[in-house]
Design a protein around this motif. Structure first.
Motif, PDB file in Angstrom:
ATOM      1  N   TYR A 128      35.522   4.660 -28.245  1.00 39.70           N
ATOM      2  CA  TYR A 128      34.623   5.617 -27.590  1.00 39.70           C
ATOM      3  C   TYR A 128      35.078   7.057 -27.855  1.00 39.70           C
ATOM      4  O   TYR A 128      34.276   7.924 -28.211  1.00 39.70           O
ATOM      5  CB  TYR A 128      34.569   5.334 -26.089  1.00 39.70           C
ATOM      6  CG  TYR A 128      33.759   6.335 -25.319  1.00 39.70           C
ATOM      7  CD1 TYR A 128      32.374   6.319 -25.377  1.00 39.70           C
ATOM      8  CD2 TYR A 128      34.378   7.305 -24.542  1.00 39.70           C
ATOM      9  CE1 TYR A 128      31.619   7.250 -24.673  1.00 39.70           C
ATOM     10  CE2 TYR A 128      33.636   8.226 -23.834  1.00 39.70           C
ATOM     11  CZ  TYR A 128      32.250   8.198 -23.902  1.00 39.70           C
ATOM     12  OH  TYR A 128      31.519   9.130 -23.207  1.00 39.70           O
ATOM     13  N   LEU A 129      36.374   7.298 -27.703  1.00 41.91           N
ATOM     14  CA  LEU A 129      36.906   8.643 -27.958  1.00 41.91           C
ATOM     15  C   LEU A 129      36.696   9.058 -29.413  1.00 41.91           C
ATOM     16  O   LEU A 129      36.410  10.229 -29.690  1.00 41.91           O
ATOM     17  CB  LEU A 129      38.390   8.703 -27.585  1.00 41.91           C
ATOM     18  CG  LEU A 129      38.689   8.521 -26.100  1.00 41.91           C
ATOM     19  CD1 LEU A 129      40.199   8.415 -25.873  1.00 41.91           C
ATOM     20  CD2 LEU A 129      38.082   9.639 -25.278  1.00 41.91           C
ATOM     21  N   LEU A 130      36.822   8.110 -30.328  1.00 39.79           N
ATOM     22  CA  LEU A 130      36.550   8.388 -31.732  1.00 39.79           C
ATOM     23  C   LEU A 130      35.104   8.841 -31.916  1.00 39.79           C
ATOM     24  O   LEU A 130      34.838   9.797 -32.639  1.00 39.79           O
ATOM     25  CB  LEU A 130      36.839   7.150 -32.585  1.00 39.79           C
ATOM     26  CG  LEU A 130      36.532   7.252 -34.068  1.00 39.79           C
ATOM     27  CD1 LEU A 130      37.405   8.323 -34.736  1.00 39.79           C
ATOM     28  CD2 LEU A 130      36.722   5.907 -34.746  1.00 39.79           C
ATOM     29  N   GLY A 131      34.181   8.173 -31.241  1.00 37.44           N
ATOM     30  CA  GLY A 131      32.775   8.574 -31.304  1.00 37.44           C
ATOM     31  C   GLY A 131      32.551   9.974 -30.754  1.00 37.44           C
ATOM     32  O   GLY A 131      31.801  10.765 -31.322  1.00 37.44           O
ATOM     33  N   GLU A 164      37.622  10.090 -40.627  1.00 39.64           N
ATOM     34  CA  GLU A 164      38.842   9.672 -41.318  1.00 39.64           C
ATOM     35  C   GLU A 164      40.061  10.402 -40.763  1.00 39.64           C
ATOM     36  O   GLU A 164      41.126   9.821 -40.588  1.00 39.64           O
ATOM     37  CB  GLU A 164      38.734   9.915 -42.825  1.00 39.64           C
ATOM     38  CG  GLU A 164      37.663   9.096 -43.510  1.00 39.64           C
ATOM     39  CD  GLU A 164      36.261   9.701 -43.392  1.00 39.64           C
ATOM     40  OE1 GLU A 164      36.117  10.861 -42.938  1.00 39.64           O
ATOM     41  OE2 GLU A 164      35.303   8.997 -43.734  1.00 39.64           O
ATOM     42  N   ASP A 165      39.905  11.682 -40.468  1.00 39.39           N
ATOM     43  CA  ASP A 165      40.997  12.484 -39.898  1.00 39.39           C
ATOM     44  C   ASP A 165      41.347  11.978 -38.505  1.00 39.39           C
ATOM     45  O   ASP A 165      42.521  11.790 -38.172  1.00 39.39           O
ATOM     46  CB  ASP A 165      40.597  13.960 -39.841  1.00 39.39           C
ATOM     47  CG  ASP A 165      41.690  14.837 -39.248  1.00 39.39           C
ATOM     48  OD1 ASP A 165      42.861  14.710 -39.680  1.00 39.39           O
ATOM     49  OD2 ASP A 165      41.374  15.647 -38.352  1.00 39.39           O
ATOM     50  N   ILE A 211      44.950   9.116 -34.744  1.00 38.40           N
ATOM     51  CA  ILE A 211      45.088   8.166 -33.645  1.00 38.40           C
ATOM     52  C   ILE A 211      45.911   6.948 -34.068  1.00 38.40           C
ATOM     53  O   ILE A 211      46.714   6.426 -33.281  1.00 38.40           O
ATOM     54  CB  ILE A 211      43.703   7.748 -33.110  1.00 38.40           C
ATOM     55  CG1 ILE A 211      42.997   8.955 -32.497  1.00 38.40           C
ATOM     56  CG2 ILE A 211      43.816   6.618 -32.099  1.00 38.40           C
ATOM     57  CD1 ILE A 211      43.734   9.591 -31.320  1.00 38.40           C
ATOM     58  N   THR A 212      45.752   6.504 -35.309  1.00 34.56           N
ATOM     59  CA  THR A 212      46.564   5.392 -35.807  1.00 34.56           C
ATOM     60  C   THR A 212      48.041   5.770 -35.800  1.00 34.56           C
ATOM     61  O   THR A 212      48.890   4.992 -35.361  1.00 34.56           O
ATOM     62  CB  THR A 212      46.119   4.974 -37.224  1.00 34.56           C
ATOM     63  OG1 THR A 212      44.755   4.549 -37.166  1.00 34.56           O
ATOM     64  CG2 THR A 212      46.979   3.847 -37.771  1.00 34.56           C
ATOM     65  N   THR A 213      48.345   6.977 -36.237  1.00 29.24           N
ATOM     66  CA  THR A 213      49.729   7.450 -36.231  1.00 29.24           C
ATOM     67  C   THR A 213      50.261   7.511 -34.800  1.00 29.24           C
ATOM     68  O   THR A 213      51.386   7.086 -34.531  1.00 29.24           O
ATOM     69  CB  THR A 213      49.829   8.833 -36.904  1.00 29.24           C
ATOM     70  OG1 THR A 213      49.396   8.708 -38.263  1.00 29.24           O
ATOM     71  CG2 THR A 213      51.249   9.372 -36.861  1.00 29.24           C
ATOM     72  N   LEU A 214      49.457   7.994 -33.883  1.00 31.33           N
ATOM     73  CA  LEU A 214      49.872   8.057 -32.482  1.00 31.33           C
ATOM     74  C   LEU A 214      50.148   6.659 -31.937  1.00 31.33           C
ATOM     75  O   LEU A 214      51.170   6.434 -31.278  1.00 31.33           O
ATOM     76  CB  LEU A 214      48.792   8.744 -31.643  1.00 31.33           C
ATOM     77  CG  LEU A 214      49.084   8.905 -30.155  1.00 31.33           C
ATOM     78  CD1 LEU A 214      50.313   9.763 -29.923  1.00 31.33           C
ATOM     79  CD2 LEU A 214      47.874   9.492 -29.455  1.00 31.33           C
TER      80      LEU A 214
END
Length: 85
Positions: free
Chosen positions: A48-51, A61-62, A67-70
């Protein structure tokens, strides 16, 4: 067509989203990282936050990369945050 593809197509149609703009595998990989690295309930919240981020103009992509790194560094990130205060 499998259920996930059908769901994606119908949900996109319902929301007026171009299905070609949805990188399903990227989103699933992100939510897997978050579910395993942070907590299972964080995965749908993160989607949801990505959206929201994409709607605000952040390149998906950024946002996914950040978020993946986090999520991969979750334990260290929370430790640093808790000891900074």
């Amino acid at each position: 067509m499998n259920v996930l593809s059908e769901w994606t197509a119908l949900a996109c149609k319902e929301l007026g989203v171009d299905p070609a703009s949805v990188d399903r595998d990227l989103i699933l990989e992100l939510t897997k990282e978050v579910a395993h690295g942070v907590a299972r309930p964080a995965a749908p919240l993160t989607a949801y936050l990505l959206g929201l981020a994409q709607g605000s103009g952040t390149a998906p992509e950024d946002a996914v990369e950040r978020i993946t790194t986090l999520a991969r560094n979750w334990e260290r990130a929370t430790t640093e945050t808790l000891t900074d205060g």
